[in-house]
Every structure is written in C-alpha cells, then in structure tokens.
Design a protein around this motif. Structure first.
Motif, PDB file in Angstrom:
ATOM      1  N   ARG A   1     -24.593  46.343  97.120  1.00  0.00           N
ATOM      2  CA  ARG A   1     -23.195  46.418  97.539  1.00  0.00           C
ATOM      3  C   ARG A   1     -23.008  45.823  98.930  1.00  0.00           C
ATOM      4  O   ARG A   1     -22.034  45.104  99.191  1.00  0.00           O
ATOM      5  N   LYS A   2     -23.967  46.081  99.822  1.00  0.00           N
ATOM      6  CA  LYS A   2     -23.863  45.561 101.181  1.00  0.00           C
ATOM      7  C   LYS A   2     -23.927  44.039 101.199  1.00  0.00           C
ATOM      8  O   LYS A   2     -23.158  43.377 101.904  1.00  0.00           O
ATOM      9  N   SER A   3     -24.845  43.470 100.410  1.00  0.00           N
ATOM     10  CA  SER A   3     -24.983  42.006 100.355  1.00  0.00           C
ATOM     11  C   SER A   3     -23.711  41.365  99.828  1.00  0.00           C
ATOM     12  O   SER A   3     -23.230  40.364 100.367  1.00  0.00           O
ATOM     13  N   ILE A   4     -23.141  41.953  98.772  1.00  0.00           N
ATOM     14  CA  ILE A   4     -21.914  41.404  98.195  1.00  0.00           C
ATOM     15  C   ILE A   4     -20.783  41.481  99.196  1.00  0.00           C
ATOM     16  O   ILE A   4     -20.001  40.534  99.355  1.00  0.00           O
ATOM     17  N   ALA A   5     -20.695  42.612  99.905  1.00  0.00           N
ATOM     18  CA  ALA A   5     -19.627  42.779 100.892  1.00  0.00           C
ATOM     19  C   ALA A   5     -19.734  41.737 102.000  1.00  0.00           C
ATOM     20  O   ALA A   5     -18.731  41.144 102.419  1.00  0.00           O
ATOM     21  N   GLU A   6     -20.964  41.492 102.465  1.00  0.00           N
ATOM     22  CA  GLU A   6     -21.167  40.505 103.539  1.00  0.00           C
ATOM     23  C   GLU A   6     -20.867  39.092 103.066  1.00  0.00           C
ATOM     24  O   GLU A   6     -20.192  38.325 103.754  1.00  0.00           O
ATOM     25  N   LYS A   7     -21.352  38.730 101.883  1.00  0.00           N
ATOM     26  CA  LYS A   7     -21.152  37.382 101.376  1.00  0.00           C
ATOM     27  C   LYS A   7     -19.681  37.103 101.056  1.00  0.00           C
ATOM     28  O   LYS A   7     -19.203  35.975 101.213  1.00  0.00           O
ATOM     29  N   CYS A   8     -18.972  38.121 100.601  1.00  0.00           N
ATOM     30  CA  CYS A   8     -17.585  37.928 100.167  1.00  0.00           C
ATOM     31  C   CYS A   8     -16.570  38.368 101.221  1.00  0.00           C
ATOM     32  O   CYS A   8     -15.356  38.345 100.975  1.00  0.00           O
ATOM     33  N   ASN A   9     -17.087  38.834 102.379  1.00  0.00           N
ATOM     34  CA  ASN A   9     -16.219  39.218 103.494  1.00  0.00           C
ATOM     35  C   ASN A   9     -15.226  40.310 103.089  1.00  0.00           C
ATOM     36  O   ASN A   9     -14.025  40.217 103.330  1.00  0.00           O
ATOM     37  N   ILE A  10     -15.745  41.356 102.439  1.00  0.00           N
ATOM     38  CA  ILE A  10     -14.925  42.506 102.061  1.00  0.00           C
ATOM     39  C   ILE A  10     -15.668  43.775 102.454  1.00  0.00           C
ATOM     40  O   ILE A  10     -16.840  43.736 102.823  1.00  0.00           O
ATOM     41  N   SER A  11     -14.988  44.915 102.358  1.00  0.00           N
ATOM     42  CA  SER A  11     -15.634  46.180 102.686  1.00  0.00           C
ATOM     43  C   SER A  11     -16.587  46.589 101.570  1.00  0.00           C
ATOM     44  O   SER A  11     -16.437  46.160 100.422  1.00  0.00           O
ATOM     45  N   GLU A  12     -17.563  47.423 101.903  1.00  0.00           N
ATOM     46  CA  GLU A  12     -18.509  47.890 100.883  1.00  0.00           C
ATOM     47  C   GLU A  12     -17.812  48.717  99.819  1.00  0.00           C
ATOM     48  O   GLU A  12     -18.157  48.661  98.635  1.00  0.00           O
ATOM     49  N   SER A  13     -16.816  49.510 100.239  1.00  0.00           N
ATOM     50  CA  SER A  13     -16.091  50.328  99.257  1.00  0.00           C
ATOM     51  C   SER A  13     -15.307  49.454  98.293  1.00  0.00           C
ATOM     52  O   SER A  13     -15.220  49.754  97.098  1.00  0.00           O
ATOM     53  N   LYS A  14     -14.743  48.332  98.799  1.00  0.00           N
ATOM     54  CA  LYS A  14     -14.024  47.407  97.911  1.00  0.00           C
ATOM     55  C   LYS A  14     -14.996  46.735  96.954  1.00  0.00           C
ATOM     56  O   LYS A  14     -14.703  46.575  95.759  1.00  0.00           O
ATOM     57  N   ALA A  15     -16.176  46.369  97.450  1.00  0.00           N
ATOM     58  CA  ALA A  15     -17.186  45.764  96.582  1.00  0.00           C
ATOM     59  C   ALA A  15     -17.590  46.724  95.469  1.00  0.00           C
ATOM     60  O   ALA A  15     -17.709  46.331  94.297  1.00  0.00           O
ATOM     61  N   GLU A  16     -17.777  48.001  95.831  1.00  0.00           N
ATOM     62  CA  GLU A  16     -18.143  49.010  94.835  1.00  0.00           C
ATOM     63  C   GLU A  16     -17.043  49.175  93.797  1.00  0.00           C
ATOM     64  O   GLU A  16     -17.305  49.272  92.596  1.00  0.00           O
ATOM     65  N   ARG A  17     -15.801  49.194  94.262  1.00  0.00           N
ATOM     66  CA  ARG A  17     -14.671  49.375  93.351  1.00  0.00           C
ATOM     67  C   ARG A  17     -14.540  48.180  92.392  1.00  0.00           C
ATOM     68  O   ARG A  17     -14.270  48.355  91.205  1.00  0.00           O
ATOM     69  N   ILE A  18     -14.772  46.978  92.899  1.00  0.00           N
ATOM     70  CA  ILE A  18     -14.688  45.787  92.061  1.00  0.00           C
ATOM     71  C   ILE A  18     -15.783  45.801  90.997  1.00  0.00           C
ATOM     72  O   ILE A  18     -15.537  45.513  89.816  1.00  0.00           O
ATOM     73  N   LEU A  19     -17.003  46.164  91.392  1.00  0.00           N
ATOM     74  CA  LEU A  19     -18.105  46.214  90.430  1.00  0.00           C
ATOM     75  C   LEU A  19     -17.850  47.266  89.348  1.00  0.00           C
ATOM     76  O   LEU A  19     -18.151  47.045  88.172  1.00  0.00           O
ATOM     77  N   LYS A  20     -17.292  48.405  89.748  1.00  0.00           N
ATOM     78  CA  LYS A  20     -16.960  49.432  88.752  1.00  0.00           C
ATOM     79  C   LYS A  20     -15.914  48.924  87.781  1.00  0.00           C
ATOM     80  O   LYS A  20     -15.987  49.180  86.571  1.00  0.00           O
ATOM     81  N   SER A  21     -14.935  48.193  88.304  1.00  0.00           N
ATOM     82  CA  SER A  21     -13.895  47.631  87.438  1.00  0.00           C
ATOM     83  C   SER A  21     -14.491  46.617  86.468  1.00  0.00           C
ATOM     84  O   SER A  21     -14.174  46.628  85.266  1.00  0.00           O
ATOM     85  N   PHE A  22     -15.376  45.750  86.962  1.00  0.00           N
ATOM     86  CA  PHE A  22     -16.028  44.774  86.089  1.00  0.00           C
ATOM     87  C   PHE A  22     -16.833  45.474  84.989  1.00  0.00           C
ATOM     88  O   PHE A  22     -16.858  45.016  83.845  1.00  0.00           O
ATOM     89  N   LYS A  23     -17.480  46.575  85.355  1.00  0.00           N
ATOM     90  CA  LYS A  23     -18.286  47.299  84.371  1.00  0.00           C
ATOM     91  C   LYS A  23     -17.394  47.960  83.320  1.00  0.00           C
ATOM     92  O   LYS A  23     -17.673  47.864  82.113  1.00  0.00           O
ATOM     93  N   ILE A  24     -16.326  48.604  83.757  1.00  0.00           N
ATOM     94  CA  ILE A  24     -15.413  49.267  82.826  1.00  0.00           C
ATOM     95  C   ILE A  24     -14.794  48.260  81.863  1.00  0.00           C
ATOM     96  O   ILE A  24     -14.621  48.530  80.671  1.00  0.00           O
ATOM     97  N   GLU A  25     -14.471  47.074  82.381  1.00  0.00           N
ATOM     98  CA  GLU A  25     -13.815  46.052  81.565  1.00  0.00           C
ATOM     99  C   GLU A  25     -14.818  45.165  80.822  1.00  0.00           C
ATOM    100  O   GLU A  25     -14.449  44.134  80.263  1.00  0.00           O
ATOM    101  N   ARG A  26     -16.108  45.578  80.800  1.00  0.00           N
ATOM    102  CA  ARG A  26     -17.145  44.895  80.031  1.00  0.00           C
ATOM    103  C   ARG A  26     -17.357  43.442  80.450  1.00  0.00           C
ATOM    104  O   ARG A  26     -17.620  42.568  79.642  1.00  0.00           O
ATOM    105  N   GLN A  27     -17.236  43.186  81.747  1.00  0.00           N
ATOM    106  CA  GLN A  27     -17.601  41.882  82.286  1.00  0.00           C
ATOM    107  C   GLN A  27     -19.081  41.878  82.682  1.00  0.00           C
ATOM    108  O   GLN A  27     -19.741  40.846  82.588  1.00  0.00           O
TER     109      GLN A  27
END
Length: 256
Positions: free
Chosen positions: A62-88
């Motif tokens: 989560r930290k690596s994604i947040a740094e690379k994408c210039n977003i907060s770690e909590s936003k990165a976590e929320r996006i990954l959860k959304s991708f998982k729920i939506e079967r991406q």
C-alpha cells in the motif's frame, strides 16, 4: 517485479469501465498495476516463502502504491478494496507486502505471437475450410468483444455511490467495505437495497460515526449478517437494552 522495457496493451473500452475510471486516482493506480505486473513467470519471495509469480501478478504494498501514484495510503487501500470487490483483481496480504493478481490478464495481454499460434492451429490446408473458419472466428470474436463489454457493464456496482453518499469518514468507509467483503466470504453478498437497510439500521443504533465503525467491525469479526448494538464487557447491549444478539436475529431488517 516488472520489466523496465516492453509494453502492455491498453484497450479503448477501458474508458467504459466505471470501476477503474471512477476518478484520476483510480485510473492512475490501475495503470500502475498493469505496468508493474510481470509478463512472464519467475520465482519470488512472499510472506517468507518462495513462490512462482505468474503473468499478471505483482508483489507490492500500500505504501509503494501511494508513493508511486501520489495519493494517501488510505486512498490506495480503498481503491484496492474496490478493485477486489468489483472483480478487477485478487489480492493476498501479509505484514509488509501484498500479492496482487490482475484478473483476465491473459484475455487482454496475450502477445500477437501467441494469438497467431492459436490461429495457425485452427487452420486447414483446404482454402474453403480456411475461409469458413475465418468467418466463424470473426463472428466469435465479435461476440467475445460484445460479451466482454457487457460483463464490464454488469460489474458496475452502486456500492461506492451509496457509501460516498452516506459518509466521507475514511474509517467508516473501510469498516463498510470490510463488512461487504465478509458478507461475500460467507456467501451472503449484500444487494444494494440491503446495504441501504444496513445504513438505516446503523443510523438507528447511533449517530456517532466512531460507534458505527465499532458496530460494523463487531459484525465483521463475528460473521454476522446484520448490525446490532455493541455489547459491553458483561455481554449486554451498551445502549441499555439487555437483549443479547448472536447474529441470527434479523427480524428487524428486511433482507432480500
């Protein structure tokens, strides 16, 4: 985890996918996953064990994604959860890293050589049969493209719309997603209407968002299908009601 050279295929119909195109951050994270995923298998260490990474997988955090994408770690976590729920994607987590698998990778990222090999296998020496096979293949390809687009549209969920309309508290949002994932894990997925009922019940139980977080976490930890008053240390409800809940009482919630 990725190659420094090379490319991935980006399809135009990605713009029709409301999951990865929800906002700029979602799109940036999705591109990061595509560009970082390995294109061929190799050995790697994950959670203290040697595993064989397959095409379309990557080990990140989560930290690596947040740094690379210039977003907060909590936003990165929320996006990954959304991708998982939506079967991406699918993901496995450990203390420091997570193993992410991009679903349908082979469908979209097969090399031209692989595709040509598959076509050659189906060819015959008879020109008439070749032409017939090509026509049939073209029809099938058109149907496949149509089916892919329809499947993407069917993946659209109003979960995020409902959640964002209900709260902007990140802790509460994470608790809601945790509850949704638990319901899927016990094979009792929430419908959109059921989620609305959960929100209504939460509002009746408390108007304090921190309490709602605890209520949802209580249900998630106990694999309860509904939400109930918090139990105090003596096993009773904290709101003064002596009734005890075991997760099987849904009489006051209209489940679908």
């Amino acid at each position: 985890m990725s190659t420094e050279n090379g490319y991935v295929k980006i399809y135009r119909d990605m713009l029709d996918n409301p999951v990865v195109c929800k906002d700029n951050d979602y799109f940036r994270v999705w591109l990061y996953l595509l560009l970082t995923a390995t294109h061929k298998g190799y050995s790697a260490m994950f959670n203290g064990k040697k595993i064989e990474l397959k095409a379309g997988q990557l080990i990140t955090g989560r930290k690596s994604i947040a740094e690379k994408c210039n977003i907060s770690e909590s936003k990165a976590e929320r996006i990954l959860k959304s991708f998982k729920i939506e079967r991406q994607i699918e993901q496995q987590t450990c203390n420091k890293h997570r193993l992410i698998t991009i679903l349908n990778w082979d469908k979209y990222q097969n090399s031209e050589q692989q595709i040509e090999q598959q076509v050659n296998i189906k060819r015959t020496t008879n020109e008439q049969q070749v032409n017939t096979n090509k026509n049939v293949k073209n029809v099938k390809n058109d149907k496949n493209v149509k089916n892919i687009k329809e499947n993407v549209k069917r993946k659209v969920s109003d979960y995020e719309t409902l959640i964002n309309a209900y709260t902007d508290n990140e802790n509460l949002i994470n608790a809601i997603y945790g509850f949704i994932e638990m319901r899927k894990a016990i094979k009792k997925p929430l419908t959109e209407n059921a989620l609305k009922l959960i929100f209504n019940k939460l509002d009746k139980l408390s108007n304090i968002e921190a309490d709602k977080v605890d209520i949802l976490n209580q249900s998630t930890m106990n694999s309860w299908q509904g939400v109930f008053p918090l139990k105090n240390n003596n096993g009773g409800a904290e709101n003064g009601n002596n009734r005890q809940y075991n997760g099987d009482d849904y009489s006051d919630i209209g489940w679908e």
